[in-house]
Write a protein that holds these residues in place. Structure first.
Motif, PDB file in Angstrom:
ATOM      1  N   THR A  33       0.604  -1.000  -0.074  1.00 54.04           N
ATOM      2  CA  THR A  33       0.213   0.170   0.085  1.00 54.04           C
ATOM      3  C   THR A  33       0.937   0.919   0.335  1.00 54.04           C
ATOM      4  OG1 THR A  33      -0.286   0.110   2.989  1.00 54.04           O
ATOM      5  CG2 THR A  33      -1.992  -1.183   1.079  1.00 54.04           C
ATOM      6  N   VAL A  34       2.136   1.728   1.082  1.00 53.14           N
ATOM      7  CA  VAL A  34       2.757   2.655   0.595  1.00 53.14           C
ATOM      8  C   VAL A  34       3.818   2.963  -0.253  1.00 53.14           C
ATOM      9  CG1 VAL A  34       4.158   4.276   2.613  1.00 53.14           C
ATOM     10  CG2 VAL A  34       2.122   2.775   3.127  1.00 53.14           C
ATOM     11  N   ALA A  35       4.980   1.807  -0.392  1.00 52.34           N
ATOM     12  CA  ALA A  35       5.658   1.256  -1.192  1.00 52.34           C
ATOM     13  C   ALA A  35       5.147   1.683  -2.875  1.00 52.34           C
ATOM     14  CB  ALA A  35       6.473   0.025  -0.932  1.00 52.34           C
ATOM     15  N   SER A  36       6.237   2.242  -3.737  1.00 52.22           N
ATOM     16  CA  SER A  36       5.298   3.321  -4.983  1.00 52.22           C
ATOM     17  C   SER A  36       7.040   2.505  -5.558  1.00 52.22           C
ATOM     18  CB  SER A  36       5.498   5.022  -4.670  1.00 52.22           C
ATOM     19  OG  SER A  36       6.290   5.171  -4.452  1.00 52.22           O
ATOM     20  N   THR A  37       7.886   2.487  -5.454  1.00 47.37           N
ATOM     21  CA  THR A  37       8.854   1.729  -6.063  1.00 47.37           C
ATOM     22  C   THR A  37       9.571   0.620  -5.937  1.00 47.37           C
ATOM     23  OG1 THR A  37      10.818   3.312  -4.449  1.00 47.37           O
ATOM     24  CG2 THR A  37       9.764   4.079  -6.220  1.00 47.37           C
ATOM     25  N   THR A  38      10.062  -0.161  -6.765  1.00 49.74           N
ATOM     26  CA  THR A  38      10.664  -1.152  -6.773  1.00 49.74           C
ATOM     27  C   THR A  38      11.552  -1.471  -5.481  1.00 49.74           C
ATOM     28  OG1 THR A  38      10.765  -1.844  -9.209  1.00 49.74           O
ATOM     29  CG2 THR A  38      11.930  -3.340  -7.664  1.00 49.74           C
ATOM     30  N   GLU A  39      12.737  -0.366  -5.282  1.00 51.63           N
ATOM     31  CA  GLU A  39      13.551  -0.539  -4.293  1.00 51.63           C
ATOM     32  C   GLU A  39      12.442  -0.433  -3.108  1.00 51.63           C
ATOM     33  OE1 GLU A  39      16.140   2.957  -4.583  1.00 51.63           O
ATOM     34  OE2 GLU A  39      16.985   1.743  -6.220  1.00 51.63           O
ATOM     35  N   GLU A  40      11.599   0.873  -2.446  1.00 51.95           N
ATOM     36  CA  GLU A  40      10.359   0.614  -1.707  1.00 51.95           C
ATOM     37  C   GLU A  40       9.923  -0.626  -0.516  1.00 51.95           C
ATOM     38  OE1 GLU A  40       8.143   3.669  -2.014  1.00 51.95           O
ATOM     39  OE2 GLU A  40      10.563   4.940  -1.716  1.00 51.95           O
ATOM     40  N   GLN A  41       9.559  -1.547  -2.070  1.00 56.54           N
ATOM     41  CA  GLN A  41       8.642  -2.699  -1.968  1.00 56.54           C
ATOM     42  C   GLN A  41      10.088  -3.405  -1.002  1.00 56.54           C
ATOM     43  OE1 GLN A  41       7.177  -3.037  -5.863  1.00 56.54           O
ATOM     44  NE2 GLN A  41       4.884  -2.522  -5.059  1.00 56.54           N
ATOM     45  N   VAL A  42      11.532  -3.916  -1.820  1.00 59.27           N
ATOM     46  CA  VAL A  42      12.406  -5.304  -1.785  1.00 59.27           C
ATOM     47  C   VAL A  42      12.371  -4.444  -0.669  1.00 59.27           C
ATOM     48  CG1 VAL A  42      14.434  -5.565  -1.996  1.00 59.27           C
ATOM     49  CG2 VAL A  42      12.823  -5.242  -3.842  1.00 59.27           C
ATOM     50  N   LEU A  43      12.865  -3.368   0.365  1.00 60.01           N
ATOM     51  CA  LEU A  43      12.777  -3.394   1.349  1.00 60.01           C
ATOM     52  C   LEU A  43      12.297  -3.512   2.337  1.00 60.01           C
ATOM     53  CD1 LEU A  43      14.672   0.650   0.466  1.00 60.01           C
ATOM     54  CD2 LEU A  43      16.035  -1.291   1.504  1.00 60.01           C
ATOM     55  N   CYS A  44      10.919  -3.180   2.584  1.00 56.90           N
ATOM     56  CA  CYS A  44       9.558  -4.016   3.273  1.00 56.90           C
ATOM     57  C   CYS A  44       9.601  -4.868   3.221  1.00 56.90           C
ATOM     58  CB  CYS A  44       8.139  -2.974   2.691  1.00 56.90           C
ATOM     59  SG  CYS A  44       7.850  -1.803   2.666  1.00 56.90           S
ATOM     60  N   LEU A  45      10.282  -6.288   1.910  1.00 57.15           N
ATOM     61  CA  LEU A  45       9.779  -7.458   2.725  1.00 57.15           C
ATOM     62  C   LEU A  45      11.114  -7.984   2.804  1.00 57.15           C
ATOM     63  CD1 LEU A  45       8.858  -8.628  -1.135  1.00 57.15           C
ATOM     64  CD2 LEU A  45       7.804  -8.833   0.742  1.00 57.15           C
ATOM     65  N   MET A  46      12.415  -6.404   3.108  1.00 52.19           N
ATOM     66  CA  MET A  46      13.937  -6.854   3.717  1.00 52.19           C
ATOM     67  C   MET A  46      13.572  -7.524   4.850  1.00 52.19           C
ATOM     68  SD  MET A  46      16.626  -5.370   1.082  1.00 52.19           S
ATOM     69  CE  MET A  46      17.766  -6.235   2.430  1.00 52.19           C
ATOM     70  N   ILE A  47      12.666  -6.437   5.000  1.00 56.08           N
ATOM     71  CA  ILE A  47      12.232  -6.352   7.091  1.00 56.08           C
ATOM     72  C   ILE A  47      11.007  -7.354   7.467  1.00 56.08           C
ATOM     73  CG2 ILE A  47      11.554  -4.236   8.635  1.00 56.08           C
ATOM     74  CD1 ILE A  47      11.860  -2.028   6.321  1.00 56.08           C
ATOM     75  N   CYS A  48      10.227  -7.180   6.715  1.00 58.08           N
ATOM     76  CA  CYS A  48       9.048  -8.061   7.010  1.00 58.08           C
ATOM     77  C   CYS A  48      10.422  -9.546   7.285  1.00 58.08           C
ATOM     78  CB  CYS A  48       8.053  -8.073   5.963  1.00 58.08           C
ATOM     79  SG  CYS A  48       7.173  -9.990   6.200  1.00 58.08           S
ATOM     80  N   ALA A  49      11.547 -10.101   6.390  1.00 56.92           N
ATOM     81  CA  ALA A  49      11.804 -11.224   6.481  1.00 56.92           C
ATOM     82  C   ALA A  49      12.256 -11.757   8.131  1.00 56.92           C
ATOM     83  CB  ALA A  49      12.998 -11.393   5.320  1.00 56.92           C
TER      84      ALA A  49
END
Length: 529
Positions: A33-49
């Motif tokens: 919902t918040v991440a708008s770029t590929t890099e931001e989406q990757v960072l969200c997934l890394m934090i989640c992991a």
């Protein structure tokens, strides 16, 4: 990362309020919902992991990292640091789930990418991982061969924790191989380095190895003394691994002191704790082997055999999954093929300062016109000014010495007397430095919080040491009562000379080592490298 956190905050979310496993769902939601770029989406997934791994959801963590990796691969220009970080995290998760073959695949990929992107730290992390697999298999000699690969890039590693981590593994191998002189040498390096590395687990691990080395030398009293000082050295922190391994070392010492019953009691307590904690196979094997050794010493062969069988079962299962054949000569030869590229990378690092001087000359002149080169608290030069100064010295091939000055026990001043008093102490030290090094061939810089750097041109080592000693004495004899009350303040100083043809990173590394030694030897002194 900062942009992502700002977006999360602007969307009305408070990251600091997250509790427990809800953080996993939160970062999945942020990715959608918040991440708008590929890099931001990757960072969200890394934090989640990372959160998933915290709760031992390693399989889910692996799946999340693989999704992040796929996203990054599909990006137009994937960031190198994210790619390396993802590969490193994946290798850790594979090791945690005993998928050693997949972990090795990640290490191999990580070495290739590290060379491609010129990242020395990531290269060392991958080599360290391969060496640790060899250790798990029990092939200590082969592990050492991998750690020797890191020796060639030791001076270029950016993190002190990483340097201490790999040296501790070398120390462990030398102890197992009964190479005591080499072990003593590495232990001394680890002791000096641990002073400036704020990692309680690594410090505790070093002290356990120190205990093991004393036991190997037959000095049980000294081994017990080190074990007794561990709580004072590392403080209180939760680590099931450390608690169990401490009990194992204590048990062996007690066995040597003819107190097997107390040793068995300690191990029984450790075994109960291990049942409630998900400890690694290596720790459980060490615990069971200790039980077996002590029971055998007492002549209780049935009990000894029972624990030996338990240890053998776990060890057999673990080593069956380690692709030791793929870690043999062919893998080492493959790494050797990177030697030339590594030399080129190191050479580029050493020449980058000179190249950047030419490329950014106009920018440097523009920056000099602004008031951005002075530290506001001390009025000494800051690190931005230092970069320009070093480039100028290298261009003119000037001779110079580095003096790294660090205030002793500064953290306790801040903690006990307040940060305001700490700032006053820093200002007084900087005033002494500015007064004693006022000549035109002296350059004084506030390098970090309580750390200063003085560059002296056209001096030999003896002259540099004399000037450093003069500063040390002035500060030690200064009247600190108006600032610190009954407390006194001292500094430790590391000194070295720049060598023609080397980059300043290497010079600073040697001065830093001298500072380690000054701290390790008791502080309030000057050491040279």
């Amino acid at each position: 990362m900062e942009n992502l956190l700002n977006k999360v905050q602007e969307a009305g979310y408070d990251v600091t309020s997250l509790v427990g496993e809800e953080s996993i769902e939160f970062w999945h939601n942020m990715q959608e919902t918040v991440a708008s770029t590929t890099e931001e989406q990757v960072l969200c997934l890394m934090i989640c992991a990372e959160h998933q791994a915290t709760f031992d959801y390693h399989k889910q963590s692996i799946d999340t990292l693989i999704s992040a990796l796929q996203l990054l691969k599909n990006a137009d220009s994937p960031r190198a640091d994210l790619m390396l970080s993802l590969r490193n995290s994946l290798s850790e998760r594979y090791v945690a789930t005993n998928q050693y073959d997949k972990a090795l695949e990640e290490y191999i990929t990580l070495t290739r990418l590290a060379i491609e992107f010129g990242d020395i730290d990531s290269y060392a992390i991958a080599i360290l991982g391969m060496g640790k697999l060899c250790e798990r298999f029990g092939d200590t000699s082969r592990a050492i061969r991998y750690y020797h690969k890191i020796d060639t890039v030791d001076h270029a590693l950016s993190g002190r924790s990483l340097r201490l981590h790999y040296k501790l593994h070398k120390l462990s191998c030398y102890i197992r191989l009964n190479k005591r002189k080499l072990a003593q040498k590495i232990l001394k390096e680890c002791e000096e380095l641990s002073i400036l590395v704020s990692d309680k687990l690594l410090t505790g691990q070093m002290m356990l190895f120190q205990t093991r080395l004393y036991r190997q030398q037959g000095d049980i009293n000294q081994a017990l003394h080190v074990l007794a000082t561990i709580p004072y050295a590392v403080g209180n922190f939760e680590s099931s691994w450390f608690a169990c391994m401490s009990r194992v070392e204590q048990a062996y010492c007690l066995l040597e002191s003819n107190k097997p019953h107390v040793a068995i009691y300690l191990l029984t307590q450790a075994e109960k704790r291990a049942e409630n904690a998900k400890l690694s196979s290596e720790v459980i094997i060490s615990l069971y082997n200790a039980f077996s050794d002590i029971y055998q010493q007492q002549g209780l062969y049935s009990a000894a055999l029972e624990y030996e069988k338990k240890s053998f079962t776990i060890e057999s299962k673990m080593i069956q999954g380690i692709p030791i054949a793929e870690l043999g000569a062919n893998q080492l030869r493959r790494l050797s093929r990177f030697d030339l590229q590594l030399k080129l990378i190191l050479s580029e690092m050493e020449n980058r300062e000179l190249k950047e001087t030419t490329e950014s000359q106009k920018h440097t002149v523009a920056q000099l016109q602004q008031d951005v080169f002075t530290d506001p608290l001390t009025q000494l030069h800051n690190r931005r000014w230092l970069d320009s100064c070093l480039k100028d010295l290298l261009i003119h091939e000037a001779d110079f010495a580095f003096l790294i000055i660090d205030i002793d026990h500064f953290k306790s001043i801040n903690d006990e007397l307040s940060h305001l008093v700490g700032d006053k102490a820093i200002m007084n030290v900087s005033a002494q430095i500015r007064h004693l090094f006022a000549q035109s061939n002296h350059h004084c810089i506030r390098f970090g919080g309580e750390e200063f750097l003085v560059i002296i041109e056209n001096v030999d080592l003896k002259q540099a040491e004399d000037e450093a000693e003069n500063l040390r004495l002035n500060i030690a004899q200064f009247d600190w009562q108006p600032v610190l009350g009954d407390r006194q303040l001292t500094v430790s100083i590391g000194v070295t000379l720049h060598r023609l043809g080397e980059n300043t990173q290497r010079t600073f590394h040697r001065a830093d080592k001298a500072l380690y030694r000054a701290k390790a030897n008791g502080r309030n002194q000057v050491c040279s490298e």
